[in-house]
Design a protein around this motif. Structure first.
Motif, PDB file in Angstrom:
ATOM      1  N   GLN A 288       0.794  -1.225   0.000  1.00  0.00           N
ATOM      2  CA  GLN A 288       0.000   0.000   0.000  1.00  0.00           C
ATOM      3  C   GLN A 288       0.830   1.279   0.000  1.00  0.00           C
ATOM      4  OE1 GLN A 288      -3.153  -0.462  -0.302  1.00  0.00           O
ATOM      5  NE2 GLN A 288      -3.535  -2.525   0.470  1.00  0.00           N
ATOM      6  N   ASP A 290       2.949   4.557  -0.809  1.00  0.00           N
ATOM      7  CA  ASP A 290       3.495   5.451  -1.810  1.00  0.00           C
ATOM      8  C   ASP A 290       4.932   5.764  -1.385  1.00  0.00           C
ATOM      9  OD1 ASP A 290       3.337   7.317   0.265  1.00  0.00           O
ATOM     10  OD2 ASP A 290       1.633   8.395  -0.587  1.00  0.00           O
ATOM     11  N   ASP A 291       5.611   6.622  -2.124  1.00  0.00           N
ATOM     12  CA  ASP A 291       7.028   6.838  -1.840  1.00  0.00           C
ATOM     13  C   ASP A 291       7.245   7.423  -0.447  1.00  0.00           C
ATOM     14  OD1 ASP A 291       9.839   6.872  -2.942  1.00  0.00           O
ATOM     15  OD2 ASP A 291       9.625   8.985  -2.395  1.00  0.00           O
ATOM     16  N   ARG A 308      10.841   2.577  -3.041  1.00  0.00           N
ATOM     17  CA  ARG A 308       9.469   2.067  -3.037  1.00  0.00           C
ATOM     18  C   ARG A 308       9.153   1.204  -4.257  1.00  0.00           C
ATOM     19  NH1 ARG A 308       5.060   2.725  -6.829  1.00  0.00           N
ATOM     20  NH2 ARG A 308       3.206   2.012  -5.699  1.00  0.00           N
ATOM     21  N   ASP A 309       9.613   1.602  -5.440  1.00  0.00           N
ATOM     22  CA  ASP A 309       9.221   0.889  -6.662  1.00  0.00           C
ATOM     23  C   ASP A 309       9.777  -0.529  -6.686  1.00  0.00           C
ATOM     24  OD1 ASP A 309       7.989   3.231  -7.323  1.00  0.00           O
ATOM     25  OD2 ASP A 309       9.425   3.814  -8.864  1.00  0.00           O
ATOM     26  N   THR A 312       7.991  -2.619  -4.035  1.00  0.00           N
ATOM     27  CA  THR A 312       6.645  -3.016  -4.431  1.00  0.00           C
ATOM     28  C   THR A 312       6.698  -4.083  -5.510  1.00  0.00           C
ATOM     29  OG1 THR A 312       5.909  -0.769  -3.891  1.00  0.00           O
ATOM     30  CG2 THR A 312       4.407  -2.137  -5.173  1.00  0.00           C
ATOM     31  N   ASP A 337      -0.053   1.718 -11.798  1.00  0.00           N
ATOM     32  CA  ASP A 337       0.999   2.423 -11.064  1.00  0.00           C
ATOM     33  C   ASP A 337       1.899   3.202 -12.027  1.00  0.00           C
ATOM     34  OD1 ASP A 337       2.258   2.330  -8.146  1.00  0.00           O
ATOM     35  OD2 ASP A 337       3.918   2.360  -9.573  1.00  0.00           O
TER      36      ASP A 337
END
Length: 386
Positions: A288, A290-291, A308-309, A312, A337
């Protein structure tokens, strides 16, 4: 300046090396030993061969620092002794047990607490300052972000031996040791190296989910889950996604299965303690971020450095492997995304949990998607390879 052999009251002090070991223990290190800067000459040829074969993958800094990494005297020509120190971080439970809980993410044992680089370096500096106060010798401290061949030097110092999984193994602490080093211009009696005690055992080679060991004592990082989930910045090849399972940051399998762990002493009170929220986090909670939320949640953690990327991306692979239909809404949501590396793995996760839906969505998705790698993920459902 000579090493003092008596205190200010004229009382005879224990030998310097004995006092150094005591100071290292006070700083939180479980074991310390000394070696010469040129005590591991075979390491340079192994490093060169490993790089020439491309087994370092995208870790370009390994090539850039080869000369300094291969020879401690190249890194610092004035060094006379290398003090190797180690801290036990052995887990209280079996890290392999969590692999069966498919809706949870498995984070490597070393990354479940705050970044060990910070702790080890601060403790190294405590010991280094003491050396300077006692001797006026020059010192430099290194953790594993520096171009130092720590494992060969630790083996040469007698802290353990490099096992068939290429990591250091200790008779007292198994495969769970953080390493750090202090280079100094001081001449200190070197310790004897430790001999190899792996024998005929090859448990660490057999357990590897991706076959990252082409031979004993040889690692192909390109196939290693730790490399794939941490160092690899791009898309994870399809052949490795199922074997990754629910490992979202690193892999402990080859360490955890080592028989020498059964003789290992538990982590000391001064060791890093794991964060409760990183021991068995749910995949739903981890997908869930975001950065900004990612950075806040993993503040002070080594996990933060992959961003984050990539994180995820890893979580989506675990979602695809979970078999948990309750996680389908997450995969669907992340299909849009902004990051291609996330969208691509959202497609893969959707295909694993709901292949029929993925095939139905693919034609329309291909008309709107601009990234070629994400397109290839959708195309797989229209024309999968034989």
């Amino acid at each position: 300046m000579p090493i003092s052999t008596s205190d200010r009251g004229g009382r005879t002090l224990p030998p310097f090396k004995e006092r150094l070991q005591a100071r290292a223990r006070e700083a939180g290190f479980d074991v310390m030993a000394v070696t010469l800067p040129d005590a591991a000459p075979q390491a340079a040829s192994y490093l060169h061969e490993w790089l020439a074969q491309g087994r370092h993958g995208d870790m370009g800094w390994m090539e850039e620092t080869e000369a300094r990494r291969a020879e401690a005297l190249t890194l610092w020509p004035d060094v006379k002794s290398v003090i190797m120190l180690a801290m036990n971080y052995g887990p209280d439970d079996d890290p392999m047990a969590r692999l069966a809980r498919k809706s949870e993410g498995v984070i490597s044992v070393y990354a479940r607490h705050r970044d060990y680089h910070d702790l080890v370096k601060s403790r190294l500096k405590q010991v280094a300052r003491w050396i300077v106060e006692q001797t006026q010798a020059e010192v430099k401290v290194f953790v594993d972000t520096a171009p130092v061949m720590e494992k060969p030097l630790a083996a040469a110092a007698g802290l353990g031996w490099q096992g068939k999984h290429t990591n250091l193994v200790s008779r007292e602490y198994g495969s769970w040791l953080f390493l750090g080093s202090i280079f100094t211009t001081l001449t200190i009696d070197a310790d004897a190296p430790e001999s190899d005690h792996c024998g005929a055992c090859h448990a660490c080679l057999d357990i590897c989910p991706t076959g990252a060991f082409p031979a004993p004592y040889r690692l192909d990082a390109r196939r290693c889950i730790s490399y794939l989930t941490i160092e690899n910045k791009g898309h994870i090849p399809r052949e490795f996604r199922k074997p990754i399972g629910n490992r979202i940051y690193g892999c402990d399998d080859c360490l955890a299965v080592c028989p020498w762990n059964k003789f290992a002493q538990g982590a000391s009170e001064m060791a890093l303690r794991p964060r409760d929220d990183l021991i068995a986090p749910t995949l739903a909670s981890l997908a869930q971020f975001d950065d900004a939320a990612f950075r806040a949640h993993f503040s002070g953690s080594p996990v933060k450095r992959i961003g984050r990327d990539r994180f995820t991306r890893n979580v989506l692979i675990a979602i695809g492997n979970s078999g948990d239909a309750n996680l389908l809404p997450i995969a669907r949501h992340l299909l849009a995304d902004p990051a291609p590396v996330v969208r691509a793995m959202a497609v893969w996760a959707l295909g694993e949990l709901a292949p029929g839906e993925a095939r139905t969505r693919a034609p329309d998705a291909l008309t709107h998607e601009e990234d070629e790698d994400v397109k290839a993920e959708w195309q797989f459902f229209l024309s999968p390879p034989p």
